[in-house]
Design an enzyme around this catalytic site. Sequence first.
Site, PDB file in Angstrom:
ATOM      1  N   VAL A  62     -10.946  26.714  19.249  1.00 51.44           N
ATOM      2  CA  VAL A  62     -11.646  25.782  20.147  1.00 51.44           C
ATOM      3  C   VAL A  62     -10.688  24.959  21.000  1.00 51.44           C
ATOM      4  O   VAL A  62     -11.066  24.409  22.036  1.00 51.44           O
ATOM      5  CB  VAL A  62     -12.615  24.829  19.386  1.00 51.44           C
ATOM      6  CG1 VAL A  62     -13.796  25.583  18.820  1.00 51.44           C
ATOM      7  CG2 VAL A  62     -11.889  24.022  18.329  1.00 51.44           C
ATOM      8  N   ASP A  94      -4.116  12.228   9.628  1.00 56.55           N
ATOM      9  CA  ASP A  94      -4.053  10.780   9.444  1.00 56.55           C
ATOM     10  C   ASP A  94      -2.636  10.315   9.125  1.00 56.55           C
ATOM     11  O   ASP A  94      -2.010  10.789   8.173  1.00 56.55           O
ATOM     12  CB  ASP A  94      -4.981  10.352   8.300  1.00 56.55           C
ATOM     13  CG  ASP A  94      -6.464  10.567   8.611  1.00 56.55           C
ATOM     14  OD1 ASP A  94      -6.790  10.933   9.748  1.00 56.55           O
ATOM     15  OD2 ASP A  94      -7.290  10.360   7.700  1.00 56.55           O
ATOM     16  N   GLY A 149      -4.858   4.342  10.327  1.00 58.16           N
ATOM     17  CA  GLY A 149      -4.261   5.679  10.151  1.00 58.16           C
ATOM     18  C   GLY A 149      -4.848   6.746  11.047  1.00 58.16           C
ATOM     19  O   GLY A 149      -4.569   7.930  10.862  1.00 58.16           O
ATOM     20  N   GLN A 150      -5.664   6.345  12.026  1.00 58.07           N
ATOM     21  CA  GLN A 150      -6.334   7.365  12.844  1.00 58.07           C
ATOM     22  C   GLN A 150      -6.283   7.049  14.345  1.00 58.07           C
ATOM     23  O   GLN A 150      -7.290   7.183  15.043  1.00 58.07           O
ATOM     24  CB  GLN A 150      -7.800   7.504  12.417  1.00 58.07           C
ATOM     25  CG  GLN A 150      -7.978   8.185  11.066  1.00 58.07           C
ATOM     26  CD  GLN A 150      -9.390   8.715  10.872  1.00 58.07           C
ATOM     27  OE1 GLN A 150     -10.343   7.983  11.081  1.00 58.07           O
ATOM     28  NE2 GLN A 150      -9.518   9.973  10.495  1.00 58.07           N
ATOM     29  N   TYR A 153      -7.278  10.408  15.944  1.00 59.83           N
ATOM     30  CA  TYR A 153      -8.671  10.816  15.681  1.00 59.83           C
ATOM     31  C   TYR A 153      -9.651   9.846  16.351  1.00 59.83           C
ATOM     32  O   TYR A 153     -10.624  10.263  16.991  1.00 59.83           O
ATOM     33  CB  TYR A 153      -8.868  10.839  14.169  1.00 59.83           C
ATOM     34  CG  TYR A 153     -10.173  11.375  13.660  1.00 59.83           C
ATOM     35  CD1 TYR A 153     -10.339  12.735  13.416  1.00 59.83           C
ATOM     36  CD2 TYR A 153     -11.232  10.520  13.354  1.00 59.83           C
ATOM     37  CE1 TYR A 153     -11.535  13.232  12.893  1.00 59.83           C
ATOM     38  CE2 TYR A 153     -12.422  11.002  12.835  1.00 59.83           C
ATOM     39  CZ  TYR A 153     -12.569  12.358  12.598  1.00 59.83           C
ATOM     40  OH  TYR A 153     -13.750  12.839  12.080  1.00 59.83           O
ATOM     41  N   ILE A 186     -19.052  11.033   5.139  1.00 56.90           N
ATOM     42  CA  ILE A 186     -19.989  11.990   4.543  1.00 56.90           C
ATOM     43  C   ILE A 186     -19.222  12.743   3.447  1.00 56.90           C
ATOM     44  O   ILE A 186     -18.013  12.979   3.589  1.00 56.90           O
ATOM     45  CB  ILE A 186     -20.501  12.986   5.630  1.00 56.90           C
ATOM     46  CG1 ILE A 186     -20.971  12.238   6.905  1.00 56.90           C
ATOM     47  CG2 ILE A 186     -21.605  13.872   5.074  1.00 56.90           C
ATOM     48  CD1 ILE A 186     -22.148  11.309   6.757  1.00 56.90           C
TER      49      ILE A 186
HETATM   50  N1  CAA Z   1      -7.334  -0.752   5.784  1.00 61.06           N
HETATM   51  C1  CAA Z   1      -6.375  -1.657   5.633  1.00 61.06           C
HETATM   52  N2  CAA Z   1      -5.185  -1.397   5.066  1.00 61.06           N
HETATM   53  C2  CAA Z   1      -4.990  -0.132   4.630  1.00 61.06           C
HETATM   54  C3  CAA Z   1      -5.951   0.858   4.761  1.00 61.06           C
HETATM   55  C4  CAA Z   1      -7.180   0.512   5.364  1.00 61.06           C
HETATM   56  N3  CAA Z   1      -8.175   1.406   5.528  1.00 61.06           N
HETATM   57  N4  CAA Z   1      -5.455   2.001   4.248  1.00 61.06           N
HETATM   58  C5  CAA Z   1      -4.214   1.736   3.818  1.00 61.06           C
HETATM   59  N5  CAA Z   1      -3.935   0.442   4.024  1.00 61.06           N
HETATM   60  C6  CAA Z   1      -2.726  -0.282   3.687  1.00 61.06           C
HETATM   61  C7  CAA Z   1      -2.307  -0.016   2.256  1.00 61.06           C
HETATM   62  O1  CAA Z   1      -3.009  -0.852   1.376  1.00 61.06           O
HETATM   63  C8  CAA Z   1      -0.833  -0.311   2.314  1.00 61.06           C
HETATM   64  O2  CAA Z   1      -0.650  -1.713   2.335  1.00 61.06           O
HETATM   65  P1  CAA Z   1       0.611  -2.397   1.631  1.00 61.06           P
HETATM   66  O3  CAA Z   1       1.824  -1.762   2.270  1.00 61.06           O
HETATM   67  O4  CAA Z   1       0.442  -3.852   1.941  1.00 61.06           O
HETATM   68  O5  CAA Z   1       0.452  -2.060   0.194  1.00 61.06           O
HETATM   69  C9  CAA Z   1      -0.411   0.181   3.703  1.00 61.06           C
HETATM   70  O6  CAA Z   1      -1.635   0.231   4.467  1.00 61.06           O
HETATM   71  C10 CAA Z   1       0.214   1.571   3.682  1.00 61.06           C
HETATM   72  O7  CAA Z   1      -0.738   2.431   3.093  1.00 61.06           O
HETATM   73  P2  CAA Z   1      -0.342   3.782   2.446  1.00 61.06           P
HETATM   74  O8  CAA Z   1       0.686   3.602   1.381  1.00 61.06           O
HETATM   75  O9  CAA Z   1      -1.605   4.504   2.119  1.00 61.06           O
HETATM   76  O10 CAA Z   1       0.441   4.475   3.645  1.00 61.06           O
HETATM   77  P3  CAA Z   1       0.646   5.984   3.841  1.00 61.06           P
HETATM   78  O11 CAA Z   1       1.553   6.145   4.992  1.00 61.06           O
HETATM   79  O12 CAA Z   1       0.961   6.684   2.573  1.00 61.06           O
HETATM   80  O13 CAA Z   1      -0.849   6.502   4.229  1.00 61.06           O
HETATM   81  C11 CAA Z   1      -2.789   6.719   5.515  1.00 61.06           C
HETATM   82  C12 CAA Z   1      -1.512   5.942   5.316  1.00 61.06           C
HETATM   83  C13 CAA Z   1      -2.490   8.196   5.802  1.00 61.06           C
HETATM   84  C14 CAA Z   1      -3.480   6.133   6.726  1.00 61.06           C
HETATM   85  C15 CAA Z   1      -3.661   6.638   4.246  1.00 61.06           C
HETATM   86  O14 CAA Z   1      -3.842   5.277   3.917  1.00 61.06           O
HETATM   87  C16 CAA Z   1      -5.026   7.261   4.468  1.00 61.06           C
HETATM   88  O15 CAA Z   1      -5.177   8.478   4.374  1.00 61.06           O
HETATM   89  N6  CAA Z   1      -6.037   6.436   4.755  1.00 61.06           N
HETATM   90  C17 CAA Z   1      -7.386   6.922   5.023  1.00 61.06           C
HETATM   91  C18 CAA Z   1      -7.588   7.129   6.503  1.00 61.06           C
HETATM   92  C19 CAA Z   1      -9.021   7.456   6.774  1.00 61.06           C
HETATM   93  O16 CAA Z   1      -9.914   6.658   6.559  1.00 61.06           O
HETATM   94  N7  CAA Z   1      -9.279   8.648   7.237  1.00 61.06           N
HETATM   95  C20 CAA Z   1     -10.613   9.056   7.458  1.00 61.06           C
HETATM   96  C21 CAA Z   1     -10.689  10.528   7.152  1.00 61.06           C
HETATM   97  S1  CAA Z   1     -12.345  11.097   7.047  1.00 61.06           S
HETATM   98  C22 CAA Z   1     -12.823  11.215   8.604  1.00 61.06           C
HETATM   99  O17 CAA Z   1     -12.095  11.013   9.538  1.00 61.06           O
HETATM  100  C23 CAA Z   1     -14.241  11.633   8.795  1.00 61.06           C
HETATM  101  C24 CAA Z   1     -14.927  10.654   9.639  1.00 61.06           C
HETATM  102  O18 CAA Z   1     -15.131  10.934  10.790  1.00 61.06           O
HETATM  103  C25 CAA Z   1     -15.418   9.390   9.058  1.00 61.06           C
END
Ligand code: CAA
Length: 247
Positions: A62, A94, A149-150, A153, A186
Amino acid sequence: MTQRVAVVTGGMGGLGEAICIKLSGMDFKVIATSSPGNTKSADWLAEMKKLGHTFHAVQVDVADFDSCAKAVKQIEAEVGPIDVLVNNAGITRDKTFAKMGKVDWDAVMHTNLDSVFNMSKAVLDGMVSRAWGRVINVSSVNGQKGAFGQTNYSAAKAGMHGFTKALALEVARKGVTINTISPGYIGTKMVMAIPKEVLDSKIIPQIPLGRLGKPEEVAGLVAYLCSEEAAFVTGANIAINGGQHMQ
Ligand code: CAA
């Protein structure tokens, strides 16, 4: 009436599969696309057949304009003119912005946003000439509110709705509706790939319903937008997120 034809990109899993099943129940001929080199499509078709659903399968990249044009020609030749396009295929890469590379940015923009142009371009003239069509762009709550982290996205998903609004204006009088849906979290493989502690501590508590959504709930919304009753809905962005984000 002859059966209408619906194409669901990324149709072989998660939301896509639920959408295919729902549309097939509405008597659409359904084509699920998968990415080139996907070796599981024959197994998936067989599994679906056992459940009573007969789908067609086509491989398409795509993110690639020519691949989309070729796939649409193939579908039109083998199945028939396309009445419904569900731009569902999407990926995540992410990373916090500090760690995000150009490669992560490009992959998400190409697969999640360029794809909408590529596939719509290939089907739209046909829909307009037949004076009936539905394009449904599967965006995300994270395109509406942003997500940690997005940056890639969220930008691509927000971009989808700009596309929807502009194209909806252009084809409003041609019998073709263009809409965005913005699902929240979801229970799909994509969401289950989020680290469990992040999901449990940061995401679920933000959802007033206190649970993940179900793919079938999103499929029901897509089905409505594909129906005759939805002819007056165009250029909309419909949220389905358990109350996580209200606009
Ligand atoms: N809000 C606020 N703070 C956050 C957070 C959030 N959602 N997620 C992580 N943090 C914070 C952590 O608590 C951490 O804080 P400290 O350093 O103070 O402890 C800091 O950010 C670093 O976090 P990580 O150690 O997790 O960092 P990383 O580099 O290993 O990973 C990340 C970062 C990849 C963004 C990981 O946190 C992650 O995967 N988060 C989820 C992202 C997400 O929601 N993706 C959605 C996927 S599903 C989708 O996209 C479908 C849809 O349409 C809804």
